[in-house]
Design an enzyme around this catalytic site. Structure first.
Site, PDB file in Angstrom:
ATOM      1  N   SER A 193       0.854  -1.191   0.000  1.00  0.00           N
ATOM      2  CA  SER A 193       0.000   0.000   0.000  1.00  0.00           C
ATOM      3  C   SER A 193       0.887   1.236   0.000  1.00  0.00           C
ATOM      4  CB  SER A 193      -0.908   0.012   1.236  1.00  0.00           C
ATOM      5  OG  SER A 193      -0.162   0.319   2.404  1.00  0.00           O
ATOM      6  N   LYS A 227      -0.054   0.135  15.461  1.00  0.00           N
ATOM      7  CA  LYS A 227      -1.440  -0.182  15.804  1.00  0.00           C
ATOM      8  C   LYS A 227      -1.962  -1.377  15.012  1.00  0.00           C
ATOM      9  CE  LYS A 227      -3.783   3.206  12.784  1.00  0.00           C
ATOM     10  NZ  LYS A 227      -4.618   2.295  11.994  1.00  0.00           N
ATOM     11  N   ASP A 228      -1.201  -1.825  13.986  1.00  0.00           N
ATOM     12  CA  ASP A 228      -1.578  -3.007  13.220  1.00  0.00           C
ATOM     13  C   ASP A 228      -0.897  -4.276  13.722  1.00  0.00           C
ATOM     14  OD1 ASP A 228      -3.203  -1.510  11.552  1.00  0.00           O
ATOM     15  OD2 ASP A 228      -1.653  -1.226  10.030  1.00  0.00           O
ATOM     16  N   ARG A 241     -13.034   0.780  17.769  1.00  0.00           N
ATOM     17  CA  ARG A 241     -12.702   1.817  18.753  1.00  0.00           C
ATOM     18  C   ARG A 241     -13.319   3.150  18.354  1.00  0.00           C
ATOM     19  NH1 ARG A 241      -9.215   5.971  18.453  1.00  0.00           N
ATOM     20  NH2 ARG A 241      -8.451   5.143  16.485  1.00  0.00           N
ATOM     21  N   ARG A 242     -13.083   3.547  17.105  1.00  0.00           N
ATOM     22  CA  ARG A 242     -13.658   4.828  16.658  1.00  0.00           C
ATOM     23  C   ARG A 242     -15.179   4.777  16.679  1.00  0.00           C
ATOM     24  NH1 ARG A 242      -9.363   4.903  11.897  1.00  0.00           N
ATOM     25  NH2 ARG A 242      -7.632   5.972  12.922  1.00  0.00           N
ATOM     26  N   ARG A 302     -13.544   0.258   4.553  1.00  0.00           N
ATOM     27  CA  ARG A 302     -12.294  -0.483   4.404  1.00  0.00           C
ATOM     28  C   ARG A 302     -11.527   0.062   3.209  1.00  0.00           C
ATOM     29  NH1 ARG A 302     -11.261  -5.590   5.685  1.00  0.00           N
ATOM     30  NH2 ARG A 302      -9.174  -4.903   5.070  1.00  0.00           N
ATOM     31  N   ARG A 315     -10.312   5.063   0.757  1.00  0.00           N
ATOM     32  CA  ARG A 315     -11.277   5.634   1.698  1.00  0.00           C
ATOM     33  C   ARG A 315     -11.623   7.078   1.327  1.00  0.00           C
ATOM     34  NH1 ARG A 315      -9.489   3.025   7.573  1.00  0.00           N
ATOM     35  NH2 ARG A 315      -8.804   1.035   6.718  1.00  0.00           N
ATOM     36  N   CYS A 334      -8.274  -6.057  17.058  1.00  0.00           N
ATOM     37  CA  CYS A 334      -9.147  -5.060  16.430  1.00  0.00           C
ATOM     38  C   CYS A 334     -10.610  -5.420  16.601  1.00  0.00           C
ATOM     39  CB  CYS A 334      -8.814  -4.904  14.954  1.00  0.00           C
ATOM     40  SG  CYS A 334      -9.387  -6.266  13.976  1.00  0.00           S
TER      41      CYS A 334
END
Length: 313
Positions: free
Chosen positions: A19, A87-88, A135-136, A153, A159, A246
């Site tokens: 990515s 965070k991943d 979380r969000r 996603r 996005r 997650c």
């Protein structure tokens, strides 16, 4: 481990997702290591997390889907290091692997992105806000229970395209990713940690290696940022103690006041059947063990407040 230190590697291969953001992260590390005299190549890979875009991560195996293939490349010797957005990274690494380095953190906050509205408060009742993060979702529900929170996603550009096509009134993304990709102008507002507590490790890069590669630990040491490493260790300890993945709506974020680390955490229920549970603690932190202990103490507070090890008890 031998008492004599191994020679630094003459060549280093970085395993990376393909990515745009992952490549930026890998190329950033490549530049830093090249400046220190290393020869560095990239090994681009597509992970399961990149391939499965029609379902939420919490339903298909979690964020570990973004790192497994990279770990296989390390194990097979096709690559030496893997650069991850922390965070991943699962809270427990597989046996034989280690975090050799945590780099200085970029902005850890969440960003409000919209073509129509300047801030979350401006979105009308019933407006559609997109996010891929549980979380969000629970934090947005706490701020604006009248909004529709819809799954989102894809990579950052995907996005943003979905937003631009009108599928959402607004979306929430990590500020760090937008800034790293030169897209800071898309940020209409940045949530304070008081409004939306960030995820454990958000904005920080970690470098994973095989635990036996002492030569790489030495080579990567100059890239490490101790304050960030201590902070994310405490944050990740909260998540690990709660069984974090997650699939759990959990936030954990630390900030420094001198040599005191102040750590806050929040846990929610995606069905909004119970209010958010919040916890906080602080301690003088100078070692990873002290950071870990602070995280465990804050996790214990969450449990005392009614948080469980799953988002939907």
């Amino acid at each position: 481990m031998n008492s004599s230190r191994p020679a630094p590697p003459s060549s280093i291969v970085i395993a990376t997702r393909e990515s745009q953001l992952a490549l930026w992260q890998a190329e950033h590390v490549q530049q830093l290591l090249t400046a220190r005299g290393h020869t560095v190549q990239l090994l681009g890979m597509t992970t399961r997390g990149d391939q499965i875009l029609d379902r939420s991560l919490s339903k298909v195996g979690g964020k570990g889907l973004f790192v497994k293939e990279l770990e296989v490349a390390l194990e097979e010797g096709r690559a030496d290091i893997a650069v991850h957005s922390l965070k991943d990274v699962p809270m427990e690494l597989p046996g034989g692997f280690a975090l050799a380095c945590v780099m200085e953190r970029e902005d850890p906050r969440d960003a409000f992105v919209s073509n129509r509205y300047a801030a979350l408060a401006d979105v009308p009742q019933g407006g559609v806000v997109g996010t891929s993060s549980l979380r969000r979702q629970v934090l947005l529900q706490a701020l604006r229970p009248d909004l529709k929170i819809e799954p989102l996603r894809g990579n950052v550009n995907t996005r943003l395209r979905k937003l631009d096509e009108g599928q959402y009134d607004a979306i929430v993304l990590a500020a760090a990713g937008l800034k790293r990709l030169g897209l800071a102008e898309r940020i209409r507002a940045t949530f304070t940690p008081e409004q939306m507590l960030p995820a454990a490790g958000q904005g920080a890069l970690g470098i994973e290696v095989r635990a036996a590669r002492a030569d790489l630990f030495d080579a990567l040491a100059p890239l490490a940022h101790q304050h960030t490493w201590l902070t994310v260790t405490a944050e990740r300890a909260v998540s690990r103690a709660m069984g974090g993945s997650c699939s759990m709506p959990l936030a954990a974020h630390g900030q420094w006041a001198g040599d005191t680390l102040q750590l806050r955490a929040a846990w929610g229920d995606v069905q909004a059947r119970v209010p958010l549970v919040r916890a906080q603690g602080q301690a003088q932190v100078r070692t990873l063990e002290q950071a870990d202990a602070l995280g465990l103490a804050v996790a214990a507070q969450l449990r005392e407040g009614g948080a469980t090890g799953a988002g939907t008890p």
